[in-house]
Design a protein around this motif. Structure first.
Motif, PDB file in Angstrom:
ATOM      1  N   GLU A  91      39.217  49.428  38.596  1.00  0.00           N
ATOM      2  CA  GLU A  91      40.522  48.900  38.952  1.00  0.00           C
ATOM      3  C   GLU A  91      40.352  47.544  39.618  1.00  0.00           C
ATOM      4  O   GLU A  91      39.249  47.098  39.905  1.00  0.00           O
ATOM      5  CB  GLU A  91      41.240  49.859  39.900  1.00  0.00           C
ATOM      6  CG  GLU A  91      41.510  51.220  39.299  1.00  0.00           C
ATOM      7  CD  GLU A  91      42.510  51.198  38.168  1.00  0.00           C
ATOM      8  OE1 GLU A  91      43.416  50.350  38.177  1.00  0.00           O
ATOM      9  OE2 GLU A  91      42.377  52.030  37.267  1.00  0.00           O
ATOM     10  N   GLU A  92      41.469  46.892  39.914  1.00  0.00           N
ATOM     11  CA  GLU A  92      41.446  45.535  40.441  1.00  0.00           C
ATOM     12  C   GLU A  92      40.592  45.400  41.692  1.00  0.00           C
ATOM     13  O   GLU A  92      39.822  44.471  41.829  1.00  0.00           O
ATOM     14  CB  GLU A  92      42.882  45.082  40.717  1.00  0.00           C
ATOM     15  CG  GLU A  92      42.989  43.612  40.859  1.00  0.00           C
ATOM     16  CD  GLU A  92      44.390  43.127  40.588  1.00  0.00           C
ATOM     17  OE1 GLU A  92      44.606  41.936  40.782  1.00  0.00           O
ATOM     18  OE2 GLU A  92      45.253  43.929  40.217  1.00  0.00           O
ATOM     19  N   PHE A 117      34.666  38.975  33.780  1.00  0.00           N
ATOM     20  CA  PHE A 117      34.836  39.828  32.608  1.00  0.00           C
ATOM     21  C   PHE A 117      36.319  40.020  32.300  1.00  0.00           C
ATOM     22  O   PHE A 117      36.736  39.953  31.139  1.00  0.00           O
ATOM     23  CB  PHE A 117      34.150  41.179  32.828  1.00  0.00           C
ATOM     24  CG  PHE A 117      34.135  42.033  31.603  1.00  0.00           C
ATOM     25  CD1 PHE A 117      33.198  41.828  30.607  1.00  0.00           C
ATOM     26  CD2 PHE A 117      35.083  43.037  31.431  1.00  0.00           C
ATOM     27  CE1 PHE A 117      33.185  42.608  29.457  1.00  0.00           C
ATOM     28  CE2 PHE A 117      35.080  43.820  30.293  1.00  0.00           C
ATOM     29  CZ  PHE A 117      34.131  43.601  29.305  1.00  0.00           C
ATOM     30  N   ARG A 118      37.124  40.249  33.333  1.00  0.00           N
ATOM     31  CA  ARG A 118      38.573  40.404  33.127  1.00  0.00           C
ATOM     32  C   ARG A 118      39.178  39.129  32.529  1.00  0.00           C
ATOM     33  O   ARG A 118      40.030  39.192  31.658  1.00  0.00           O
ATOM     34  CB  ARG A 118      39.273  40.739  34.440  1.00  0.00           C
ATOM     35  CG  ARG A 118      39.141  42.154  34.863  1.00  0.00           C
ATOM     36  CD  ARG A 118      40.068  42.446  36.053  1.00  0.00           C
ATOM     37  NE  ARG A 118      39.732  43.701  36.614  1.00  0.00           N
ATOM     38  CZ  ARG A 118      38.985  43.871  37.708  1.00  0.00           C
ATOM     39  NH1 ARG A 118      38.527  42.830  38.355  1.00  0.00           N
ATOM     40  NH2 ARG A 118      38.717  45.068  38.153  1.00  0.00           N
ATOM     41  N   GLY A 122      40.967  38.907  29.018  1.00  0.00           N
ATOM     42  CA  GLY A 122      42.336  38.391  28.962  1.00  0.00           C
ATOM     43  C   GLY A 122      42.485  37.274  27.949  1.00  0.00           C
ATOM     44  O   GLY A 122      43.486  37.205  27.219  1.00  0.00           O
ATOM     45  N   GLU A 123      41.486  36.403  27.866  1.00  0.00           N
ATOM     46  CA  GLU A 123      41.518  35.312  26.897  1.00  0.00           C
ATOM     47  C   GLU A 123      41.501  35.840  25.467  1.00  0.00           C
ATOM     48  O   GLU A 123      42.256  35.387  24.612  1.00  0.00           O
ATOM     49  CB  GLU A 123      40.331  34.368  27.128  1.00  0.00           C
ATOM     50  CG  GLU A 123      40.298  33.178  26.200  1.00  0.00           C
ATOM     51  CD  GLU A 123      41.548  32.316  26.274  1.00  0.00           C
ATOM     52  OE1 GLU A 123      41.963  31.787  25.216  1.00  0.00           O
ATOM     53  OE2 GLU A 123      42.128  32.181  27.374  1.00  0.00           O
ATOM     54  N   VAL A 124      40.672  36.841  25.199  1.00  0.00           N
ATOM     55  CA  VAL A 124      40.628  37.449  23.865  1.00  0.00           C
ATOM     56  C   VAL A 124      41.973  38.093  23.547  1.00  0.00           C
ATOM     57  O   VAL A 124      42.509  37.935  22.440  1.00  0.00           O
ATOM     58  CB  VAL A 124      39.479  38.475  23.765  1.00  0.00           C
ATOM     59  CG1 VAL A 124      39.578  39.287  22.480  1.00  0.00           C
ATOM     60  CG2 VAL A 124      38.131  37.778  23.864  1.00  0.00           C
ATOM     61  N   ARG A 135      47.705  39.533  33.299  1.00  0.00           N
ATOM     62  CA  ARG A 135      46.281  39.622  33.658  1.00  0.00           C
ATOM     63  C   ARG A 135      45.760  41.027  33.372  1.00  0.00           C
ATOM     64  O   ARG A 135      46.506  41.994  33.465  1.00  0.00           O
ATOM     65  CB  ARG A 135      46.094  39.337  35.146  1.00  0.00           C
ATOM     66  CG  ARG A 135      46.232  37.895  35.543  1.00  0.00           C
ATOM     67  CD  ARG A 135      46.099  37.684  37.049  1.00  0.00           C
ATOM     68  NE  ARG A 135      45.237  38.624  37.732  1.00  0.00           N
ATOM     69  CZ  ARG A 135      43.949  38.413  38.029  1.00  0.00           C
ATOM     70  NH1 ARG A 135      43.374  37.295  37.704  1.00  0.00           N
ATOM     71  NH2 ARG A 135      43.246  39.320  38.673  1.00  0.00           N
ATOM     72  N   VAL A 136      44.485  41.129  33.046  1.00  0.00           N
ATOM     73  CA  VAL A 136      43.855  42.436  32.850  1.00  0.00           C
ATOM     74  C   VAL A 136      43.692  43.074  34.215  1.00  0.00           C
ATOM     75  O   VAL A 136      43.067  42.504  35.102  1.00  0.00           O
ATOM     76  CB  VAL A 136      42.481  42.291  32.151  1.00  0.00           C
ATOM     77  CG1 VAL A 136      41.767  43.631  32.086  1.00  0.00           C
ATOM     78  CG2 VAL A 136      42.654  41.691  30.761  1.00  0.00           C
TER      79      VAL A 136
END
Length: 145
Positions: A91-92, A117-118, A122-124, A135-136
């Motif tokens: 989690e965050e 990594f998040r 998110g970009e992908v 945001r992831v």
């Protein structure tokens, strides 16, 4: 190193991270707790009864209540999420996550912080049209994947 050996190594790393977090929260590491963690990480169980059936085959002294308590404890420390079929979750503000390590085909290891990594994930997602600018928040690691 074969794919199976790498998977076992990753499972061992996850198990050690969970055991460390349990110790940090004042829990003794018993053989039953260790066994249940191994089963959850390796068997891909989708409910407490499945975990129990796997556990009782290896240790007939384990009761169903022990399984439920352990699953609850692992949820409480953020190690698993029942909503996601006992996958390891990040989690965050996860206290269990260190770096995310990706292993490339040539066995090179590339390390990212969970935030990096998040951002990459998110970009992908944005490029593929999935995220809608969000945001992831969480990353779930499927142990059977």
């Amino acid at each position: 190193m074969t794919a199976n050996a790498e998977r076992r190594e990753n499972t061992e790393e996850r198990k050690e991270r969970i055991l460390k977090e349990l110790r940090r929260n004042g829990f003794r590491i018993t053989s039953q707790r260790r066994l249940l963690i191994e089963i959850i990480l390796s068997e891909g169980c989708s409910c407490c009864k499945e975990i129990y059936y796997q556990a009782v085959r290896r240790d007939p002294s384990i009761g169903i209540a022990t399984v439920y308590r352990m699953v609850r404890t692992l949820e409480d420390i953020g190690a698993i999420s029942r909503k996601n079929m006992y996958r390891i979750g990040c989690e965050e503000n996860c206290s269990m996550c260190g770096d995310c390590v990706l292993i490339l085909e040539n066995r090179e290891r590339v390390s990212f912080s969970m935030e990096e990594f998040r951002e990459a994930a998110g970009e992908v997602l944005r490029r593929k049209g999935y995220s809608g600018g969000q945001r992831v928040k969480s990353v779930l690691w499927n142990q059977n994947g």
